[in-house]
Design a protein around this motif. Structure first.
Motif, mmCIF file in Angstrom:
data_model
loop_
_atom_site.group_PDB
_atom_site.id
_atom_site.type_symbol
_atom_site.label_atom_id
_atom_site.label_comp_id
_atom_site.label_asym_id
_atom_site.label_seq_id
_atom_site.Cartn_x
_atom_site.Cartn_y
_atom_site.Cartn_z
ATOM 1 N N MET A 77 0.801 -1.214 0.000
ATOM 2 C CA MET A 77 0.000 0.000 0.000
ATOM 3 C C MET A 77 0.838 1.271 0.000
ATOM 4 O O MET A 77 0.347 2.332 -0.376
ATOM 5 C CB MET A 77 -0.919 0.018 1.235
ATOM 6 N N ASP A 78 2.105 1.192 0.397
ATOM 7 C CA ASP A 78 2.961 2.360 0.423
ATOM 8 C C ASP A 78 3.462 2.672 -0.987
ATOM 9 O O ASP A 78 3.646 1.759 -1.811
ATOM 10 C CB ASP A 78 4.154 2.121 1.348
ATOM 11 N N LYS A 79 3.688 3.962 -1.278
ATOM 12 C CA LYS A 79 4.125 4.374 -2.619
ATOM 13 C C LYS A 79 5.452 3.738 -3.021
ATOM 14 O O LYS A 79 5.723 3.564 -4.207
ATOM 15 C CB LYS A 79 4.256 5.900 -2.679
ATOM 16 N N GLY A 80 6.292 3.391 -2.054
ATOM 17 C CA GLY A 80 7.571 2.775 -2.371
ATOM 18 C C GLY A 80 7.542 1.260 -2.421
ATOM 19 O O GLY A 80 8.514 0.638 -2.857
ATOM 20 N N ASP A 81 6.438 0.652 -1.994
ATOM 21 C CA ASP A 81 6.361 -0.813 -1.953
ATOM 22 C C ASP A 81 6.503 -1.472 -3.330
ATOM 23 O O ASP A 81 7.188 -2.498 -3.450
ATOM 24 C CB ASP A 81 5.051 -1.255 -1.299
ATOM 25 N N PRO A 82 5.846 -0.955 -4.374
ATOM 26 C CA PRO A 82 5.991 -1.623 -5.675
ATOM 27 C C PRO A 82 7.440 -1.719 -6.144
ATOM 28 O O PRO A 82 7.867 -2.773 -6.628
ATOM 29 C CB PRO A 82 5.148 -0.734 -6.604
ATOM 30 N N ALA A 83 8.205 -0.644 -5.995
ATOM 31 C CA ALA A 83 9.610 -0.685 -6.417
ATOM 32 C C ALA A 83 10.414 -1.691 -5.596
ATOM 33 O O ALA A 83 11.361 -2.296 -6.099
ATOM 34 C CB ALA A 83 10.224 0.710 -6.306
ATOM 35 N N ARG A 84 10.032 -1.885 -4.329
ATOM 36 C CA ARG A 84 10.747 -2.832 -3.468
ATOM 37 C C ARG A 84 10.350 -4.276 -3.737
ATOM 38 O O ARG A 84 11.177 -5.190 -3.593
ATOM 39 C CB ARG A 84 10.485 -2.496 -2.000
ATOM 40 N N ASN A 85 9.100 -4.507 -4.108
ATOM 41 C CA ASN A 85 8.573 -5.875 -4.128
ATOM 42 C C ASN A 85 8.215 -6.430 -5.506
ATOM 43 O O ASN A 85 8.059 -7.646 -5.645
ATOM 44 C CB ASN A 85 7.313 -5.948 -3.257
ATOM 45 N N ALA A 86 8.077 -5.567 -6.510
ATOM 46 C CA ALA A 86 7.538 -6.044 -7.788
ATOM 47 C C ALA A 86 8.495 -6.954 -8.549
ATOM 48 O O ALA A 86 8.082 -7.614 -9.511
ATOM 49 C CB ALA A 86 7.140 -4.854 -8.669
ATOM 50 N N HIS A 87 9.772 -7.001 -8.145
ATOM 51 C CA HIS A 87 10.713 -7.901 -8.824
ATOM 52 C C HIS A 87 10.287 -9.358 -8.677
ATOM 53 O O HIS A 87 10.747 -10.214 -9.443
ATOM 54 C CB HIS A 87 12.123 -7.718 -8.257
ATOM 55 N N GLU A 88 9.393 -9.642 -7.736
ATOM 56 C CA GLU A 88 8.940 -11.019 -7.550
ATOM 57 C C GLU A 88 8.002 -11.483 -8.669
ATOM 58 O O GLU A 88 7.786 -12.686 -8.839
ATOM 59 C CB GLU A 88 8.226 -11.153 -6.199
ATOM 60 N N MET A 89 7.433 -10.553 -9.428
ATOM 61 C CA MET A 89 6.467 -10.917 -10.460
ATOM 62 C C MET A 89 7.159 -11.442 -11.712
ATOM 63 O O MET A 89 8.045 -10.804 -12.264
ATOM 64 C CB MET A 89 5.591 -9.707 -10.819
ATOM 65 N N THR A 90 6.727 -12.606 -12.173
ATOM 66 C CA THR A 90 7.237 -13.188 -13.411
ATOM 67 C C THR A 90 6.457 -12.626 -14.587
ATOM 68 O O THR A 90 5.228 -12.722 -14.644
ATOM 69 C CB THR A 90 7.095 -14.718 -13.386
ATOM 70 N N THR A 91 7.154 -12.043 -15.558
ATOM 71 C CA THR A 91 6.491 -11.436 -16.712
ATOM 72 C C THR A 91 6.811 -12.151 -18.020
ATOM 73 O O THR A 91 6.484 -11.656 -19.094
ATOM 74 C CB THR A 91 6.895 -9.956 -16.838
ATOM 75 N N ASP A 92 7.424 -13.303 -17.915
ATOM 76 C CA ASP A 92 7.863 -14.016 -19.107
ATOM 77 C C ASP A 92 7.719 -15.526 -18.871
ATOM 78 O O ASP A 92 8.372 -16.056 -17.962
ATOM 79 C CB ASP A 92 9.326 -13.648 -19.377
ATOM 80 N N PRO A 93 6.807 -16.212 -19.584
ATOM 81 C CA PRO A 93 5.984 -15.741 -20.706
ATOM 82 C C PRO A 93 4.762 -14.950 -20.227
ATOM 83 O O PRO A 93 4.418 -14.961 -19.041
ATOM 84 C CB PRO A 93 5.555 -17.038 -21.386
ATOM 85 N N TRP A 94 4.072 -14.315 -21.196
ATOM 86 C CA TRP A 94 2.899 -13.490 -20.884
ATOM 87 C C TRP A 94 1.941 -13.535 -22.065
ATOM 88 O O TRP A 94 2.366 -13.580 -23.223
ATOM 89 C CB TRP A 94 3.332 -12.042 -20.649
ATOM 90 N N SER A 95 0.654 -13.517 -21.759
ATOM 91 C CA SER A 95 -0.350 -13.472 -22.826
ATOM 92 C C SER A 95 -1.561 -12.691 -22.344
ATOM 93 O O SER A 95 -1.777 -12.524 -21.145
ATOM 94 C CB SER A 95 -0.766 -14.885 -23.256
ATOM 95 N N ILE A 96 -2.354 -12.206 -23.302
ATOM 96 C CA ILE A 96 -3.605 -11.509 -23.027
ATOM 97 C C ILE A 96 -4.721 -12.231 -23.772
ATOM 98 O O ILE A 96 -4.625 -12.457 -24.983
ATOM 99 C CB ILE A 96 -3.562 -10.041 -23.484
ATOM 100 N N SER A 97 -5.783 -12.590 -23.046
ATOM 101 C CA SER A 97 -6.946 -13.200 -23.681
ATOM 102 C C SER A 97 -8.008 -12.127 -23.917
ATOM 103 O O SER A 97 -8.176 -11.214 -23.110
ATOM 104 C CB SER A 97 -7.516 -14.321 -22.812
ATOM 105 N N VAL A 98 -8.711 -12.234 -25.031
ATOM 106 C CA VAL A 98 -9.787 -11.311 -25.380
ATOM 107 C C VAL A 98 -11.044 -12.135 -25.638
ATOM 108 O O VAL A 98 -11.032 -13.072 -26.437
ATOM 109 C CB VAL A 98 -9.436 -10.468 -26.621
ATOM 110 N N SER A 99 -12.138 -11.792 -24.938
ATOM 111 C CA SER A 99 -13.368 -12.579 -25.040
ATOM 112 C C SER A 99 -14.579 -11.656 -24.956
ATOM 113 O O SER A 99 -14.454 -10.442 -24.876
ATOM 114 C CB SER A 99 -13.413 -13.612 -23.909
ATOM 115 N N GLY A 100 -15.761 -12.277 -24.969
ATOM 116 C CA GLY A 100 -16.994 -11.512 -24.834
ATOM 117 C C GLY A 100 -17.621 -11.178 -26.171
ATOM 118 O O GLY A 100 -17.672 -12.031 -27.076
ATOM 119 N N ALA A 101 -18.074 -9.938 -26.316
ATOM 120 C CA ALA A 101 -18.810 -9.507 -27.510
ATOM 121 C C ALA A 101 -17.855 -9.186 -28.651
ATOM 122 O O ALA A 101 -17.732 -8.043 -29.114
ATOM 123 C CB ALA A 101 -19.682 -8.302 -27.170
ATOM 124 N N VAL A 102 -17.160 -10.225 -29.111
ATOM 125 C CA VAL A 102 -16.253 -10.108 -30.251
ATOM 126 C C VAL A 102 -16.501 -11.282 -31.186
ATOM 127 O O VAL A 102 -16.898 -12.368 -30.752
ATOM 128 C CB VAL A 102 -14.772 -10.087 -29.811
#
Length: 327
Positions: free
Chosen positions: A91-116
């Motif tokens: 919740m702190d403004k500095g927390d993302p810079a300290r903790n976001a390295h834990e997120m895996t971004t590779d591989p990555w995909s986006i699904s698109v659904s619904g009224a298409v």
């Protein structure tokens, strides 16, 4: 009658399967990253906290009614990367810079659904190679009354949506952020107040507006994890919380979607969330903003502009609407 947006369909043969994607990654690693184009290398190298790898892009139109550029001084990159909201990491403004390295971004995909007409999935590698990237320098304002000027690199959201052919019933777009408790300490915290995954939405005409950007980078390089890597939304005339980070799902629908902050506190966070200095936030005035960098002893306080300075470009979207009711 609402205009129907159409574009050539994306053939199923053009959508890379997961197994092929992973095999291709193995071949790429064996060949060495140096042989890749700059934009592909940025997606595959897996930099954890800085992004930092160069992107292949062109500058957007600098003048005219499109408003893709502003002549205002750019916010130093360190302020943008070290002072941000990404509550999945704290919740702190500095927390993302300290903790976001834990997120895996590779591989990555986006699904698109619904009224298409053509639902499906795009891998990040195919997104980067299939869209023309451009740099746009946007004002970017957060509801807490601090603002930035950021050079984003990306492509129009409309270009992505058109590939999946929204139907005549398409009225709204819903976005969802990655939700992975093992990598996101903020979602495991007892102080967490959000019903995960994080959700946001736009009306269809807002989503198709040329200012609305899917960003894969800033300052000419790939996004840092804390800034929404590997791909995020940027809607410059709205508050920053509408510009959802680390998107994994897009759903096109007939009905207005439920959004995280509107569900949490509808009195303070309406669906439209446009910047309006004439309407005070329930807990503070919105007549002024604090442009970063700003300190207690050297506050960079400036008047807030309606629609964050993009009134000429977007006011027509809300013609006839009560902007105190639809906030």
């Amino acid at each position: 009658m609402r205009k129907r947006y159409q574009a050539p369909a994306i053939a199923s043969s053009e959508i890379t399967s997961e197994s092929t994607y992973l095999k291709r990654r193995e071949l790429i690693k064996a060949a060495g990253l140096a042989a890749l184009p700059a934009f592909a290398g940025s997606a595959l190298a897996g930099e954890k906290d800085t992004g930092g790898l160069p992107l292949d892009y062109k500058a957007a139109v600098e003048a005219g009614p499109a408003g893709f550029y502003t002549s205002e001084p750019q916010t130093p990159m360190a302020d943008v990367k070290d002072y941000c909201n990404f509550y999945e990491f704290g919740m702190d403004k500095g927390d993302p810079a300290r903790n976001a390295h834990e997120m895996t971004t590779d591989p990555w995909s986006i699904s698109v659904s619904g009224a298409v007409n053509k639902p499906g999935k795009l891998n990040l590698e195919d997104i980067l190679s299939g869209f023309d990237l451009e740099e746009r320098i946007y004002r970017f304002r957060c509801v807490e009354a601090w603002s930035m000027v950021v050079p984003w690199v990306g492509f129009p959201l409309s270009a992505l949506l058109e590939r999946f052919e929204p139907t005549n019933n398409a009225r709204f777009i819903e976005f969802r952020t990655l939700y992975r408790r093992s990598e996101m300490p903020g979602t495991r915290s007892f102080t967490s107040i959000i019903d995960w995954p994080y959700r946001e939405g736009l009306r269809m005409d807002e989503a198709m507006h040329p200012l609305t950007l899917m960003s894969v980078g800033m300052y000419g390089k790939t996004l840092a994890n804390q800034n929404g890597a590997p791909i995020r939304l940027v809607v410059p005339w709205k508050y920053g919380f509408k510009s959802i980070k680390s998107i994994v799902e897009i759903k096109v629908s007939e009905r207005q979607p439920a959004t995280s902050w509107e569900g949490l506190n509808p009195r303070e966070y309406g669906f439209y969330s446009n910047v309006n200095p004439e309407v005070d936030h329930p807990r503070w005035s919105q007549k002024f903003e604090r442009r970063l960098p700003s300190t207690l002893f050297k506050p960079n306080r400036i008047p807030t502009r309606k629609f964050n300075g993009y009134e000429e470009q977007v006011a027509g979207l809300y013609e006839g609407m009560d902007l105190r009711k639809f906030y």
